[in-house]
Motif scaffolding. Structure first.
Motif, mmCIF file in Angstrom:
data_model
loop_
_atom_site.group_PDB
_atom_site.id
_atom_site.type_symbol
_atom_site.label_atom_id
_atom_site.label_comp_id
_atom_site.label_asym_id
_atom_site.label_seq_id
_atom_site.Cartn_x
_atom_site.Cartn_y
_atom_site.Cartn_z
ATOM 1 N N VAL A 14 49.476 38.195 61.432
ATOM 2 C CA VAL A 14 49.095 39.699 61.774
ATOM 3 C C VAL A 14 47.649 40.055 61.396
ATOM 4 C CG1 VAL A 14 50.058 41.229 60.323
ATOM 5 C CG2 VAL A 14 50.048 41.861 62.709
ATOM 6 N N TYR A 18 44.848 41.367 63.788
ATOM 7 C CA TYR A 18 43.910 42.614 63.561
ATOM 8 C C TYR A 18 42.527 41.988 63.356
ATOM 9 C CZ TYR A 18 48.313 44.780 62.977
ATOM 10 O OH TYR A 18 49.474 45.537 63.280
ATOM 11 N N CYS A 111 53.885 45.434 59.408
ATOM 12 C CA CYS A 111 53.468 46.607 58.780
ATOM 13 C C CYS A 111 52.755 46.214 57.375
ATOM 14 C CB CYS A 111 54.910 47.548 58.398
ATOM 15 S SG CYS A 111 55.211 48.513 59.630
ATOM 16 N N ALA A 114 49.113 44.843 58.410
ATOM 17 C CA ALA A 114 48.565 45.896 58.764
ATOM 18 C C ALA A 114 47.805 46.730 57.566
ATOM 19 C CB ALA A 114 49.195 46.875 59.923
ATOM 20 N N GLY A 118 44.111 46.839 56.665
ATOM 21 C CA GLY A 118 43.345 48.079 56.606
ATOM 22 C C GLY A 118 42.804 48.550 55.195
#
Length: 172
Positions: A14, A18, A111, A114, A118
């Motif tokens: 993931v 992203y 999650c 991410a 982030g």
């Protein structure tokens, strides 16, 4: 630990997903090829193998009184023979691996990936200068992302470990 495999690979993948938004879908990979190989080969599988070998789900030691030699020990062994096969019923009734638990672990991977991406993106957004006066590049960003990911998935594995051994600590 099958669910952990889904989790760690989801968190790993993931981040690349992203990153595709940040690099304008150019196809540039955030990870070096060696990172991809070593992620499943060494950094996350080695601690998992040591955990699988060394983990003790049940404490099998039977304490027997020295004065009552054979009778008490035999009764406890008979009790152990009756109790321990019941641990396999959870697997037979699909309580350990079902859709709800699978999607829970996958969502945790999404999650955590991410959050890692982030956090690293915010840290590197301001382009901190190094000693030579240059800004950080994709290589430094990639190493930072990868290191954070390895730490998070290993901490997740460690949080589900009951039997800590020296070998497990070394592999973590």
């Amino acid at each position: 630990m099958i669910l952990y495999f889904f989790y760690k690979n989801m968190a790993f993948t993931v981040i690349q997903f992203y990153y595709s938004f940040v690099c304008a879908y150019s196809g540039q990979s955030i990870y070096d090829d060696s990172y991809i190989v070593f992620f499943n080969l060494i950094f996350t599988s080695l601690p998992l193998m040591v955990r699988a070998i060394m983990e003790k789900d049940v404490y099998y030691m039977v304490q027997a009184n020295k004065y009552e030699k054979g009778e008490r020990l035999m009764k406890e062994v008979e009790i152990l023979k009756k109790i321990y096969p019941k641990f396999y019923y959870k697997g037979q009734q699909n309580k350990l691996f079902n859709r709800v638990r699978y999607f829970n672990w996958v969502m945790q991977g999404l999650c955590h990936g991410a959050i890692i991406f982030g956090f690293c993106l915010i840290v590197f957004y301001y382009s901190i200068l190094n000693i030579g006066g240059y800004t950080n590049d994709i290589w430094v960003f990639s190493v930072y992302l990868y290191s954070c990911l390895i730490m998070v998935v290993d901490i997740k594995l460690a949080s589900y470990t009951q039997s800590w051994t020296i070998l497990f600590i070394v592999t973590i």
